[in-house]
Design a protein around this motif. Structure first.
Motif, mmCIF file in Angstrom:
data_model
loop_
_atom_site.group_PDB
_atom_site.id
_atom_site.type_symbol
_atom_site.label_atom_id
_atom_site.label_comp_id
_atom_site.label_asym_id
_atom_site.label_seq_id
_atom_site.Cartn_x
_atom_site.Cartn_y
_atom_site.Cartn_z
ATOM 1 N N ALA A 14 36.278 -122.392 -15.839
ATOM 2 C CA ALA A 14 36.367 -121.409 -14.761
ATOM 3 C C ALA A 14 35.001 -121.240 -14.103
ATOM 4 O O ALA A 14 33.975 -121.509 -14.717
ATOM 5 N N THR A 15 34.994 -120.809 -12.867
ATOM 6 C CA THR A 15 33.728 -120.479 -12.213
ATOM 7 C C THR A 15 33.383 -119.025 -12.529
ATOM 8 O O THR A 15 34.247 -118.232 -12.921
ATOM 9 N N LEU A 16 32.128 -118.667 -12.331
ATOM 10 C CA LEU A 16 31.725 -117.284 -12.553
ATOM 11 C C LEU A 16 32.477 -116.343 -11.613
ATOM 12 O O LEU A 16 32.835 -115.223 -11.989
ATOM 13 N N ARG A 17 32.724 -116.800 -10.404
ATOM 14 C CA ARG A 17 33.475 -115.970 -9.454
ATOM 15 C C ARG A 17 34.897 -115.759 -9.943
ATOM 16 O O ARG A 17 35.452 -114.649 -9.828
ATOM 17 N N GLN A 18 35.514 -116.817 -10.484
ATOM 18 C CA GLN A 18 36.863 -116.666 -11.017
ATOM 19 C C GLN A 18 36.891 -115.685 -12.183
ATOM 20 O O GLN A 18 37.786 -114.846 -12.267
ATOM 21 N N LEU A 19 35.920 -115.790 -13.077
ATOM 22 C CA LEU A 19 35.879 -114.861 -14.204
ATOM 23 C C LEU A 19 35.841 -113.423 -13.716
ATOM 24 O O LEU A 19 36.540 -112.557 -14.243
ATOM 25 N N SER A 20 35.007 -113.172 -12.720
ATOM 26 C CA SER A 20 34.894 -111.819 -12.176
ATOM 27 C C SER A 20 36.215 -111.369 -11.557
ATOM 28 O O SER A 20 36.663 -110.235 -11.768
ATOM 29 N N HIS A 21 36.840 -112.270 -10.802
ATOM 30 C CA HIS A 21 38.094 -111.922 -10.135
ATOM 31 C C HIS A 21 39.218 -111.713 -11.149
ATOM 32 O O HIS A 21 40.018 -110.778 -11.019
ATOM 33 N N TRP A 22 39.273 -112.550 -12.176
ATOM 34 C CA TRP A 22 40.360 -112.475 -13.147
ATOM 35 C C TRP A 22 40.271 -111.242 -14.039
ATOM 36 O O TRP A 22 41.270 -110.816 -14.595
ATOM 37 N N ALA A 31 44.695 -107.288 -13.850
ATOM 38 C CA ALA A 31 43.769 -108.327 -14.292
ATOM 39 C C ALA A 31 44.506 -109.481 -14.962
ATOM 40 O O ALA A 31 45.533 -109.293 -15.610
ATOM 41 N N VAL A 32 43.968 -110.684 -14.797
ATOM 42 C CA VAL A 32 44.496 -111.845 -15.511
ATOM 43 C C VAL A 32 44.038 -111.799 -16.962
ATOM 44 O O VAL A 32 44.827 -111.985 -17.891
ATOM 45 N N LEU A 33 42.743 -111.551 -17.174
ATOM 46 C CA LEU A 33 42.229 -111.470 -18.531
ATOM 47 C C LEU A 33 41.020 -110.542 -18.564
ATOM 48 O O LEU A 33 40.036 -110.789 -17.873
ATOM 49 N N ILE A 34 41.111 -109.492 -19.360
ATOM 50 C CA ILE A 34 39.999 -108.579 -19.561
ATOM 51 C C ILE A 34 39.306 -108.972 -20.861
ATOM 52 O O ILE A 34 39.953 -109.055 -21.903
ATOM 53 N N PRO A 35 38.011 -109.262 -20.843
ATOM 54 C CA PRO A 35 37.305 -109.664 -22.069
ATOM 55 C C PRO A 35 37.523 -108.645 -23.181
ATOM 56 O O PRO A 35 37.402 -107.436 -22.963
ATOM 57 N N GLU A 36 37.871 -109.133 -24.380
ATOM 58 C CA GLU A 36 38.171 -108.190 -25.447
ATOM 59 C C GLU A 36 36.916 -107.666 -26.140
ATOM 60 O O GLU A 36 36.988 -106.693 -26.889
ATOM 61 N N VAL A 37 35.754 -108.277 -25.886
ATOM 62 C CA VAL A 37 34.516 -107.781 -26.485
ATOM 63 C C VAL A 37 33.897 -106.709 -25.598
ATOM 64 O O VAL A 37 33.633 -105.587 -26.024
ATOM 65 N N ALA A 52 42.057 -118.634 -23.818
ATOM 66 C CA ALA A 52 42.956 -118.132 -22.780
ATOM 67 C C ALA A 52 42.472 -118.530 -21.388
ATOM 68 O O ALA A 52 43.276 -118.872 -20.514
ATOM 69 N N LEU A 53 41.164 -118.492 -21.174
ATOM 70 C CA LEU A 53 40.614 -118.877 -19.876
ATOM 71 C C LEU A 53 40.893 -120.344 -19.579
ATOM 72 O O LEU A 53 41.182 -120.714 -18.428
ATOM 73 N N ARG A 54 40.796 -121.204 -20.589
ATOM 74 C CA ARG A 54 41.122 -122.621 -20.382
ATOM 75 C C ARG A 54 42.573 -122.761 -19.931
ATOM 76 O O ARG A 54 42.901 -123.587 -19.079
ATOM 77 N N THR A 55 43.441 -121.960 -20.512
ATOM 78 C CA THR A 55 44.843 -121.981 -20.100
ATOM 79 C C THR A 55 44.966 -121.628 -18.618
ATOM 80 O O THR A 55 45.666 -122.301 -17.851
ATOM 81 N N CYS A 56 44.281 -120.580 -18.201
ATOM 82 C CA CYS A 56 44.341 -120.154 -16.799
ATOM 83 C C CYS A 56 43.792 -121.227 -15.862
ATOM 84 O O CYS A 56 44.344 -121.466 -14.785
ATOM 85 N N VAL A 57 42.702 -121.872 -16.268
ATOM 86 C CA VAL A 57 42.112 -122.923 -15.429
ATOM 87 C C VAL A 57 43.080 -124.088 -15.286
ATOM 88 O O VAL A 57 43.269 -124.633 -14.186
ATOM 89 N N LYS A 58 43.718 -124.495 -16.390
ATOM 90 C CA LYS A 58 44.681 -125.588 -16.316
ATOM 91 C C LYS A 58 45.872 -125.203 -15.451
ATOM 92 O O LYS A 58 46.397 -126.016 -14.687
ATOM 93 N N LEU A 59 46.315 -123.959 -15.546
ATOM 94 C CA LEU A 59 47.433 -123.510 -14.719
ATOM 95 C C LEU A 59 47.078 -123.570 -13.236
ATOM 96 O O LEU A 59 47.921 -123.898 -12.395
ATOM 97 N N ARG A 60 45.817 -123.261 -12.901
ATOM 98 C CA ARG A 60 45.405 -123.255 -11.501
ATOM 99 C C ARG A 60 45.405 -124.648 -10.890
ATOM 100 O O ARG A 60 45.380 -124.792 -9.664
ATOM 101 N N ASN A 61 45.450 -125.693 -11.721
ATOM 102 C CA ASN A 61 45.562 -127.046 -11.170
ATOM 103 C C ASN A 61 46.912 -127.257 -10.487
ATOM 104 O O ASN A 61 47.043 -128.095 -9.604
#
Length: 219
Positions: A14-22, A31-37, A52-61
């Motif tokens: 994921a890109t840093l922008r995607q992480l922020s948006h998700w 939210a798509v994913l809120i960091p659990e830490v 989980a983020l890898r899953t989201c990135v693969k889905l975005r393909n």
């Protein structure tokens, strides 16, 4: 082990922008994913978050963010699945997203709850995203591994507990790869070079410098 956004981005694709948006809870569909830490500064992700983020990135393909949000809504609201997102195997195909099991899958978008046959996809394996090669999560380089049981998941030199970034830092300080064993006897020159290569890959996820810095550099 916790991962800052840059390392989480490098290991997930994921890109840093995607992480922020998700992780934006103000988004229209949540939210798509809120960091659990930690979801506030400093933002910190867990190993499960990275999976989980890898899953989201693969889905975005293969699917839009709107469809991903719709699939997550079905998963959480209709199917009442409340486990961490990393617990589920989600795959996109032919305009929809499935919750996949070894011998079947459930359509989460087009025909909610409809059971179909679908081939499993391993989110831990390497893949490509926007022309960038996203490495294997558990072995991002031949001699660099990620194991939640070793240092909590920080990438280390294979077969050791030596963090990759400590080895890479020595190389950046001018220590030849052949001399790394003077500091870490269990680290070979080849492994040291792999650590440096992975460190460069992680650094490629650094955000762009501020506009003022770019203009100053150009001038």
């Amino acid at each position: 082990m916790v991962y800052d956004p840059k390392l989480a981005a490098a290991l997930s694709g994921a890109t840093l922008r995607q992480l922020s948006h998700w992780r934006n809870t103000g988004a229209r569909r949540g939210a798509v994913l809120i960091p659990e830490v930690s979801s506030r500064r400093p933002v910190l992700y867990s190993f499960r978050d990275v999976v989980a983020l890898r899953t989201c990135v693969k889905l975005r393909n293969d699917a839009s963010l709107q469809k991903i949000r719709r699939a997550l809504d079905t998963l959480r609201d209709d199917l009442k699945e409340r486990e961490h997102l990393s617990s589920y195997k989600l795959v996109a195909d032919a305009g929809t997203i499935y919750l996949a099991a070894p011998d079947q899958a459930v359509d989460l978008v087009q025909k909610k709850g409809n059971v179909v046959i679908h081939q499993m996809v391993d989110v831990l394996q390497p893949f490509y995203r926007d022309g960038r090669h996203i490495p294997s999560l558990l072995q991002p380089r031949p001699h660099v591994t990620v194991d939640p049981a070793v240092r909590g998941g920080v990438p280390v030199i294979e077969g050791t507990r030596v963090p990759y970034n400590e080895v890479a830092a020595l190389l950046r300080d001018g220590v030849p790869a052949e001399r790394i064993s003077d500091y870490y006897p269990s680290v070979t020159a080849t492994a040291a070079l792999d650590a440096a290569d992975f460190a460069e890959y992680v650094d490629s996820y650094d955000p762009d410098p501020p506009r003022e810095s770019r203009e100053a550099a150009a001038g």
